[in-house]
Design a protein around this motif. Structure first.
Motif, short mmCIF file in Angstrom:
data_model
loop_
_atom_site.label_atom_id
_atom_site.label_comp_id
_atom_site.label_asym_id
_atom_site.label_seq_id
_atom_site.Cartn_x
_atom_site.Cartn_y
_atom_site.Cartn_z
N VAL A 151 40.88 37.68 32.23
CA VAL A 151 39.77 38.20 32.77
C VAL A 151 38.89 37.53 33.74
O VAL A 151 37.98 37.37 32.60
CB VAL A 151 39.61 39.72 32.34
CG1 VAL A 151 38.96 40.57 32.78
CG2 VAL A 151 41.33 40.45 31.41
N PRO A 152 39.37 36.76 34.82
CA PRO A 152 37.72 36.20 34.97
C PRO A 152 36.91 36.78 35.57
O PRO A 152 36.54 37.60 34.95
CB PRO A 152 38.25 35.57 36.76
CG PRO A 152 40.04 36.05 36.62
CD PRO A 152 39.85 36.88 35.55
N GLU A 153 35.73 36.10 34.93
CA GLU A 153 34.14 36.30 35.18
C GLU A 153 34.21 37.24 36.35
O GLU A 153 34.52 36.21 37.62
CB GLU A 153 33.15 35.09 34.70
CG GLU A 153 33.34 34.03 35.35
CD GLU A 153 32.78 33.11 35.05
OE1 GLU A 153 31.42 33.68 34.59
OE2 GLU A 153 32.91 31.78 35.13
N ILE A 154 32.78 37.50 36.54
CA ILE A 154 32.36 37.46 38.05
C ILE A 154 31.34 36.93 38.56
O ILE A 154 31.03 36.38 38.13
CB ILE A 154 31.27 39.04 37.71
CG1 ILE A 154 31.86 40.49 36.94
CG2 ILE A 154 30.51 39.38 38.92
CD1 ILE A 154 30.92 41.49 36.90
N PRO A 155 31.77 36.18 39.41
CA PRO A 155 31.48 35.27 40.68
C PRO A 155 29.94 35.54 40.22
O PRO A 155 29.29 35.95 40.74
CB PRO A 155 31.96 35.38 42.06
CG PRO A 155 33.31 35.99 41.93
CD PRO A 155 32.65 36.84 40.81
N ARG A 156 29.32 33.85 40.19
CA ARG A 156 27.79 34.12 39.58
C ARG A 156 27.15 34.47 41.59
O ARG A 156 25.79 34.21 41.20
CB ARG A 156 27.31 32.92 38.99
CG ARG A 156 27.97 33.08 37.40
CD ARG A 156 27.29 31.68 37.06
NE ARG A 156 28.28 31.62 35.82
CZ ARG A 156 27.88 31.92 34.63
NH1 ARG A 156 26.58 32.55 34.61
NH2 ARG A 156 28.20 31.66 33.32
#
Lengths: 578, 197
Positions: free
Chosen positions: A260-265
């Motif tokens: 589950v990729p992180e939310i783009p910063r």
């Protein structure tokens, strides 16, 4: 005047008397006719003789030519054997000049030249080629013959790699798999590696036969079922297992959870997203996102779209991924009579935490043949294969392909139920908790997904020298960067895929269907996929080195570092902080 | 005054006449034969000057169509069933991997029959796995009767063609007659392989 007896006989036959010499000239002229006739006869006889001689000569030449061809062919076959043995040794590819392994070699009087090329790309083979084609040209006395052989490249560094995403299995269930009547599982014949004629693997991770259901009308020709058992020790053992339609794996297969990729910063969250036109920056929504009906969205560059709610790709719309796109849907994703197509040099990673429903949809490599439509017959063009499109079912919900949907890619949903129904098809592979291929659907496995570095390869880094699975392999709980790098650092084994986020790019393949090597080489020369792949691999190695360095530092300074030294990506805490 | 002597007109001797007639016969026969080749109008006869060449070409065509040909499964005088490839990766014989070399005596053709891919795609249940001892001639006959075979012509203009056993069980000999002569070629795989079961 004395006449010869023959003249007398002639006169007697014609009934004339002896005549004066002056009256015999006409007779001599008539005799000239006989001479002419005799000359004609001699000429005809000569021509006939020459004709026969020429025919004989042609026959001899034909036989001689056939003998030369046979000799040249035998030399070419010997050249293949020679090339095979040369490549089997350590550093076998090192001495190659471009694609040429050897040239001008004399084999039984014939001059032999061998070229070794990558089956997928047509470019000169390297130690990193998955499969190679050996082409040997031999020339003997003007006769030329060519022999070809295709096979897996000798993998000398296989123990240094481990394929952890189970991509060597066409159909794998963590709990069960079912193939109903008239459903089909087999190789994707348009894949360049289909020429290797390797069996297609299906089964469950336990490998005990439980949970595998094949209906009587299911078509699984060319498939082998995963079962627990020792690796074949010799060729006879391997043949025996193949005859039983089994693929033996000594241990239960460990399947990491989907990432589950992180939310783009870089992007701030919007309440909702309308995806249409050109998208070239990261986008984040806390609510739903949609591609409007008959809309056309082009994703350019390396872009992450994070949808906090649901994603709707509505009827008649089209998403076109030009480069690298990661689409994360934290709710449900629905693609309804629409398509998500990936350009020849692009890649798509689609992660759905909720239900993923494809209805009359197409997801995968952009179709080179616009008239192809949704082809569930198995004749879909390769178009770069399944490696560039990965669909992760990251939750424990459901992945559904219905109404003639086609996915040219990989479906990886170890905790989700996967249903493929109503004449849908997958060109690639399917991994799920419970996988059901309903009546009339098809799964065509792309052999280029199998790097021979996984659970079915005794030489891979998954297995120890004593033939047991490494404990570190089973410690990889999630197929994300942190876990993979952790594994790499602990074992020194490079994981495959190198990075979950870059999965589709790092194992990119190319759509090469051209048989002519020059054309292939020209195509490769204009293509930067290989270069991109190399850059990404280099990046990963640098990151791994960095982490190894930190790990070593942590060993020496445990109190200061206070941990294993890894950056944890994509955790719930980090998302909240953003 | 006596009449002037009439010029003596001699005929031909018997030997000359026979020689002339014989030569004319030979020349005439040659001309008739030469013209007959054209007059026959048979393209095949003109092309097939050598049955060995035609048979070799047929084998070449087979090699181009089935480069991975593995073994001869069964044969009789008129046909030979070949295992053309392992396209269903299993090292066992499947219906889609069969090829039948068949002689069409009426048309003087050598044919290669394979199962039509479209038929298999339309109905996947047609695909069948065989054991090595199965009756492949009957299987091909059934497929032919079902109308799912695709036919390619490998050679034509043959006066006769027949198969006979070769020394190797992986091979078969094709004897071809054309233009009055007969020649045989051995149809053999580059790398013979037995089915796994």
């Amino acid at each position: 005047m004395i006449q010869s007896p023959s003249v007398r006989r002639a006169h007697a036959l014609t009934g004339s008397n002896l005549a004066p010499a002056s009256t015999r000239r006409p007779t001599r002229r008539r005799r000239g006719v006989a001479v002419v006739l005799a000359l004609v006869a001699v000429s005809v006889a000569t021509l006939l003789g020459l004709s026969i001689a020429t025919t004989r000569d042609a026959t001899v030449a034909t036989s001689d030519n056939l003998a030369k061809v046979a000799r040249a062919r035998a030399a070419a076959a010997s050249g293949v054997d020679l090339a095979t043995s040369m490549l089997a040794g350590e550093g076998g590819f090192d001495g190659m000049q471009g694609a040429v392994l050897f040239d001008g070699m004399q084999v039984n009087g014939a001059t032999v030249r061998a070229e070794v090329r990558d089956v997928e790309t047509g470019a000169p083979a390297t130690a990193g080629s998955a499969a190679i084609e050996i082409v040997v040209h031999s020339e003997y006395a003007g006769s030329t013959q060519t022999a070809r052989a295709v096979g897996r490249a000798p993998a000398h560094d296989a123990p240094m790699h481990a394929d952890l995403d189970c991509s060597e299995f066409a159909l794998l269930g963590t709990t069960s798999v079912a193939v109903e009547g008239e459903a089909h599982v087999g190789p994707w014949q348009k894949s360049p590696l289909a020429v290797l004629a390797e069996p297609v693997r299906y089964g469950t991770v336990r490998g005990n036969g439980a949970g595998v259901t094949l209906a009587s009308g299911a078509s699984v020709h060319g498939c082998v079922e995963v079962r627990r058992g020792s690796f074949a020790s010799d060729e006879d053992d391997a043949d025996a297992a193949l005859a039983e339609k089994l693929c033996l794996v000594p241990d239960a297969i460990h399947v990491p959870a989907a990432p589950v990729p992180e939310i783009p910063r870089r992007a701030s969250a919007l309440p909702s997203l309308m995806i249409d036109g050109l998208v070239s920056e990261d986008a984040v929504s806390s609510g739903d996102a949609r591609v409007p009906a008959r809309g056309a969205a082009t994703i350019r560059g390396t872009v992450t779209i994070d949808v906090g709610g649901n994603l709707f790709v509505e009827r008649g719309s089209r998403m076109y991924i030009e480069q690298s796109a990661v689409i994360v849907v934290r709710g449900n994703a629905v693609v309804d009579a629409a398509s998500i197509e990936v350009a020849p040099e692009g890649s798509l990673t689609l992660v759905a935490l909720g239900d993923l429903t494809l209805s009359a949809a197409f997801v995968g490599a952009a179709r080179s043949d616009p008239s192809e439509g949704r082809d569930a017959s198995g004749n879909g063009a390769f178009d770069g294969g399944a490696a560039r499109t990965v669909v992760f079912g990251a939750g424990n919900r459901r992945v559904l392909l219905a109404e003639g949907s086609v996915v040219k890619g990989q479906i990886y949903a170890p905790d989700a139920r996967v249903d493929v129904e109503s004449r849908s098809a997958v060109y690639g592979r399917v991994l799920g908790r419970e996988v059901v291929l309903r009546e009339g659907v098809a799964l065509y496995y792309d052999p280029s997904l199998d790097a021979r570095l996984g659970w079915t390869s005794p030489a891979s880094g998954i297995w120890t020298a004593s033939g047991e699975a490494r404990t570190e392999v089973k410690d990889v709980q999630v197929l994300d960067d942190a876990s993979l790098l952790d594994f790499a650092t602990k074992t020194g084994v490079e994981p495959e895929p190198a990075s979950a986020a870059l999965t589709a790019v790092t194992i990119a393949n190319e759509a090469i269907q051209i048989t002519d090597f020059n054309e292939r080489a020209e195509l490769i020369a204009t293509d930067d996929v290989k270069r991109k792949r190399q850059v990404l691999r280099t990046q990963l190695r640098e990151r791994a080195e960095e982490l190894r360095r930190r790990w070593k530092e942590a060993l020496f300074q445990p109190l200061e570092a206070g941990g294993a030294g890894f950056i944890q990506l994509g955790t719930a805490e980090s998302r909240v902080e953003q | 005054m006596p009449a002037p002597a009439r010029p003596h007109r001699r005929g031909f001797t018997l030997l000359e006449v026979m020689l002339a007639v014989g030569l004319l016969g030979v020349v005439g026969a040659g001309i008739v034969t030469f013209l007959g080749a054209f007059a026959s109008g048979s393209d095949a006869r003109a092309r097939v000057s050598d049955p060995a060449l035609e048979a070799t070409l047929a084998v070449r065509r087979l090699g181009a169509l089935a480069p991975d040909f593995r073994t001869v499964l069964a044969a009789d005088k008129d046909q030979a069933v070949l295992w053309l490839s392992d396209r269903v990766p299993s090292r066992t014989v499947h219906l889609s991997e069969l090829g039948c070399l068949r002689v069409d005596a009426a048309r003087g053709e050598l044919l290669l029959e394979t199962v039509d891919d479209a038929a298999l795609t339309a109905d996947r249940s047609l695909e069948t796995e065989f054991a090595a001892r199965d009756n492949f001639l009957a299987a091909v006959a059934s497929a032919r009767e079902a109308g799912i075979l695709r036919v390619r012509v490998l050679a034509e203009g043959l006066e006769s063609a027949a198969f006979r056993a070769a020394e190797s069980r992986h091979a078969v000999v094709l004897e071809v007659g054309a233009a009055g002569t007969t020649s045989g070629v051995v149809i053999t795989p580059a790398h013979a392989e037995e089915p796994l079961r």
